[in-house]
Design an enzyme around this catalytic site. Structure first.
Site, mmCIF file in Angstrom:
data_model
loop_
_atom_site.group_PDB
_atom_site.id
_atom_site.type_symbol
_atom_site.label_atom_id
_atom_site.label_comp_id
_atom_site.label_asym_id
_atom_site.label_seq_id
_atom_site.Cartn_x
_atom_site.Cartn_y
_atom_site.Cartn_z
ATOM 1 N N ASP A 83 32.195 34.307 26.548
ATOM 2 C CA ASP A 83 32.091 34.968 27.853
ATOM 3 C C ASP A 83 32.021 36.489 27.618
ATOM 4 O OD1 ASP A 83 32.093 35.121 30.629
ATOM 5 O OD2 ASP A 83 34.283 35.002 30.808
ATOM 6 N N GLY A 224 32.850 35.627 38.459
ATOM 7 C CA GLY A 224 33.859 36.043 39.452
ATOM 8 C C GLY A 224 33.903 35.076 40.612
ATOM 9 N N SER A 226 36.038 32.441 41.333
ATOM 10 C CA SER A 226 37.245 31.732 41.760
ATOM 11 C C SER A 226 37.310 31.814 43.280
ATOM 12 C CB SER A 226 38.497 32.350 41.138
ATOM 13 O OG SER A 226 38.708 31.829 39.848
HETATM 14 ZN ZN LIG Z 1 32.292 37.299 34.181
#
Ligand SMILES: [Zn+2]
Length: 341
Positions: A83, A224, A226
């Site tokens: 990531d 991003g 969540s």
């Molecule tokens: Zn990210």
């Protein structure tokens, strides 16, 4: 089965019209939680490690935990993904270690903070694509800059300052040959994404749809993402935590994204919240406990529940045995053929 190529997982997801969650890990319990959720829901899965996770765990530990996961859950197609790689060297070291997929985030300079120019982004991403594809490894690139900072990575800000330009996205894919593309549509890393339930003024689903229209065959990635559900926040605050009110990306918006080309959805914060809430609960209700297993077990269980729920919501559930996994060795030939065209 060996660790598999992310390209194959996402190609299959595109065929089936579903998304695949990419969950971040730092330790054994998080990997176990994801694998148990994958087994229960029969889901193919992407497990990812950030630079922060690699240094926290000494990435060799993490790699061997992934091999154990692969051995213990042979029915689950499993990808190990880097990531937010910040440089060619970071991506190369992940490939050398055995990651089957890497993200080269050239949207930021090597410091992981300063936005890079389009040309800089293309140059470093293309170099990683050339190396990775020669080894059968998948590459995710990023165009536009996400908001927030996580693990010291990010430009900060609201997420609306560098929303992806669809024309630039087309150009970027043509020049780099990435397998998957992360786009910025107003989301941020971390728990504090939005200060109220997001609408079209802060979450640019129209931009996502426009990019998908222009790049119908490119696998889009939502970072991003969540959902930061209130019940997970409440558990933490009920047992002594101090989270400020916050909103994430509603699951129905992610599902709209999946109907418009999103194939990989990055989720980390929700799992962090679930783990912390479960641990706080044990500490508050049973303060006499001191065996780490007494709180790590409920923590692992709480994360597993969140992951299984997301796998079902993203649509990957039930797809673990749809296809015979392709090793990255075989993927080498695929890329060689594609390059010869
Ligand atoms: Zn990210």
């Amino acid at each position: 089965m060996p660790l598999v190529s992310m390209r194959q997982l996402l190609d299959e997801a595109a065929k089936g019209g579903y998304g695949v969650g990419a969950f971040n890990v730092n330790n054994m319990e998080q990997i176990q939680a994801i694998m148990e959720a994958a087994r229960d829901t029969k889901s193919p899965v992407i497990i990812q490690a950030s630079r922060g996770a690699r240094s926290y765990s000494q990435d060799k530990f993490l790699y061997h935990l992934m091999l154990a996961a692969n051995e213990l859950y042979p029915e689950i197609p499993l990808v190990m993904h880097l990531d937010h790689g910040n440089s060619f060297e970071t991506c190369k070291s992940a490939i050398d270690l055995g990651f089957t997929s890497v993200m080269m985030d050239g949207s930021l300079k090597e410091d992981g903070k300063t936005p890079a120019s389009f040309e800089e982004n293309v140059a470093v991403t293309k170099a990683v694509v050339d190396l990775a594809h020669s080894k059968g490894v998948t590459v995710e690139g990023e165009i536009g800059v996400l908001g927030g900072i996580e693990d010291g990575h990010g430009a900060g800000g609201s997420g609306l300052e560098h929303v992806t330009d669809p024309a630039q996205a087309v150009e970027f894919v043509a020049q780099t040959g990435v397998d998957a593309l992360a786009i910025a549509i107003g989301t941020s890393h971390g728990a504090y994404k939005f200060s109220s339930k997001p609408d079209g003024s802060v979450l640019k689903m129209d931009v996502l749809m426009e990019i998908h229209k222009r790049l119908p065959n490119v696998h889009l990635v939502m970072h991003g993402s969540s959902s930061v559900p209130k019940d997970l926040q409440d558990v933490i605050n009920q047992y002594g935590g101090k989270l400020k009110p916050t909103w994430g990306v509603p699951v129905e918006e992610i599902q709209l994204g999946i109907r418009n080309g999103v194939r990989k959805i990055n989720v980390d914060t929700d799992n962090r919240l679930a783990i912390t809430g479960a641990i706080r609960k044990v500490f508050a209700e049973q303060p006499e406990k001191f065996d780490p297993r007494d709180y790590m077990k409920p923590a692992r269980e709480a994360m597993k529940k969140v992951v299984a729920t997301r796998m079902t919501q993203f649509g990957q559930a039930g797809h673990a045995s749809d296809y015979a996994p392709i090793s990255i060795e075989e993927m080498k030939k695929y890329y060689t053929k594609a390059a010869a065209k």
